[in-house]
Design an enzyme around this catalytic site. Sequence first.
Site, short mmCIF file in Angstrom:
data_model
loop_
_atom_site.label_atom_id
_atom_site.label_comp_id
_atom_site.label_asym_id
_atom_site.label_seq_id
_atom_site.Cartn_x
_atom_site.Cartn_y
_atom_site.Cartn_z
N GLY A 107 132.61 104.14 -20.04
CA GLY A 107 132.09 105.47 -19.53
C GLY A 107 130.65 105.98 -19.97
N SER A 108 130.62 105.89 -21.37
CA SER A 108 129.35 106.27 -22.08
C SER A 108 128.36 105.16 -21.72
CB SER A 108 129.72 106.14 -23.73
OG SER A 108 130.55 106.98 -24.08
N ASP A 153 140.73 100.63 -27.63
CA ASP A 153 141.78 100.09 -26.72
C ASP A 153 141.21 98.58 -26.65
OD1 ASP A 153 142.60 102.53 -26.31
OD2 ASP A 153 141.19 102.88 -24.43
N ARG A 197 145.00 103.21 -22.76
CA ARG A 197 144.65 103.41 -21.36
C ARG A 197 145.25 102.33 -20.49
NH1 ARG A 197 138.83 106.46 -20.83
NH2 ARG A 197 138.09 104.64 -22.09
P1 ADP Z 1 134.34 106.45 -22.82
O1 ADP Z 1 133.04 106.16 -23.26
O2 ADP Z 1 135.19 106.27 -24.06
O3 ADP Z 1 134.77 105.35 -21.88
P2 ADP Z 1 134.30 108.68 -21.05
O4 ADP Z 1 134.53 107.92 -19.79
O5 ADP Z 1 134.85 109.96 -21.36
O6 ADP Z 1 134.43 107.92 -22.49
O7 ADP Z 1 132.49 108.85 -21.10
C1 ADP Z 1 132.00 109.55 -22.35
C2 ADP Z 1 130.87 110.49 -21.84
O8 ADP Z 1 129.76 109.49 -21.19
C3 ADP Z 1 130.94 111.36 -20.71
O9 ADP Z 1 131.63 112.80 -21.21
C4 ADP Z 1 129.90 111.59 -19.79
O10 ADP Z 1 128.86 112.54 -20.62
C5 ADP Z 1 129.11 110.31 -20.07
N1 ADP Z 1 129.49 109.62 -18.78
C6 ADP Z 1 130.52 108.75 -18.29
N2 ADP Z 1 130.55 108.36 -17.22
C7 ADP Z 1 129.25 108.70 -16.77
C8 ADP Z 1 128.46 108.58 -15.51
N3 ADP Z 1 128.94 107.81 -14.58
N4 ADP Z 1 127.34 109.14 -15.54
C9 ADP Z 1 126.87 109.61 -16.45
N5 ADP Z 1 127.32 109.82 -17.56
C10 ADP Z 1 128.74 109.53 -17.70
#
Ligand code: ADP
EC number: 2.7.1.11
Length: 368
Positions: A107-108, A153, A197
């Site tokens: 996501g990040s 993970d 996950r």
């Molecule tokens: P991880 O990085 O562990 O997969 P998340 O999916 O919660 O965790 O993503 C962390 C943060 O990254 C989110 O809270 C958001 O601020 C940012 N983020 C995630 N996906 C997107 C996206 N598609 N566009 C912009 N920012 C994003």
Amino acid sequence: KKAIAVMTSGGDAQGMNSNVRAIVRSAIFKGCRAFVVMEGYEGLVRGGPEYIKECSWEDVRGWSTEGGTNIGTARCLEFRQRDGRLLGAQHLIEAGVDALIVCGGDGSLTGADLFRSEWPSLIKELLENGRISKDQFQKYQHLNICGTVGSIDNDMSTTDATIGAYSALDRICKAIDYVEATANSHSRAFVVEVMGRNCGWLALLAGIATSADYIFIPEKPATSSEWQDQMCDIVAKHRSKGKRTTIVIVAEGAISADLTPISPADVHKVLVDRLGLDTRITTLGHVQRGGTAVAYDRMLATLQGVEAVNAVLESTADTPSPLIAINENKIVRKPLVESVRLTKSVAEAIQAKDFKKAMDLRDTEFVE
Ligand code: ADP
């Protein structure tokens, strides 16, 4: 002088501090200024010296031996919106930062890549609205982005290990050893739920390392009658040979063939009803993300931090954003977009019940 900032984002993982330390010190060693962004993307959106801080060599002293992430991490809804990213761009420029290394999960890293691809239109809008000067616009034409993967993970495609995965595995094995001792005293069965996950890596490797009786992972779903019969046969066989303990590991993303989740309670019920075992459920939860990093994660995070700084210094406006991976014990660069896309395709294939496709996609991580 180039100014390189690092942030940790998404769920925390042991070893993130080693990664930040290595990035800060490598940047300084290479003659750059080093910054940390506090609280993940939240810090970019808020801005100012409290959230985008310049760091000295001494500021990160001893960080390799500390768990969690000292610069904070957060989930930031605003950064998912263009307005949030516009603020982020303005604050980076105000702080004088021209490269950003993000340590986080898929996501990040998706957010990081989106930020880079939007950068030209963001700075154009900032100039038009008078939020940055013409000089700043000229100077910050291009934002360099690089990703390192921090996730317990081990769910990112194109890398064999993510920072934190081996530490979480170590926590799980220790916890199961503890549980096994008391299981032995009372001749009990334990159903242990672990994180991951939609990736079964932690459950699978913990199963091997603790010689568990049975495991449930998202990648190998079975119908209710299949898993119930198989698990009961195996457990009954082990018990008949004099084994006093039963350990069943359930990955949090475990699913049955009809895609419904398999919960520890489902497994508990079968062990009690069919085998009459005195059964307890242990959900390990955040213990798995806790404590200090194992040596492997400190080493991985440090080597990858050094490589991330090298990658940032070598990339140009035309280079695709790199992700720092490890393949067959070598630290390598992969295209960030491709790695994230592949990771998402695996998750989608599992959700669409196309397990063969999911496995094939996972295997592509070993192919250039
Ligand atoms: P991880 O990085 O562990 O997969 P998340 O999916 O919660 O965790 O993503 C962390 C943060 O990254 C989110 O809270 C958001 O601020 C940012 N983020 C995630 N996906 C997107 C996206 N598609 N566009 C912009 N920012 C994003």
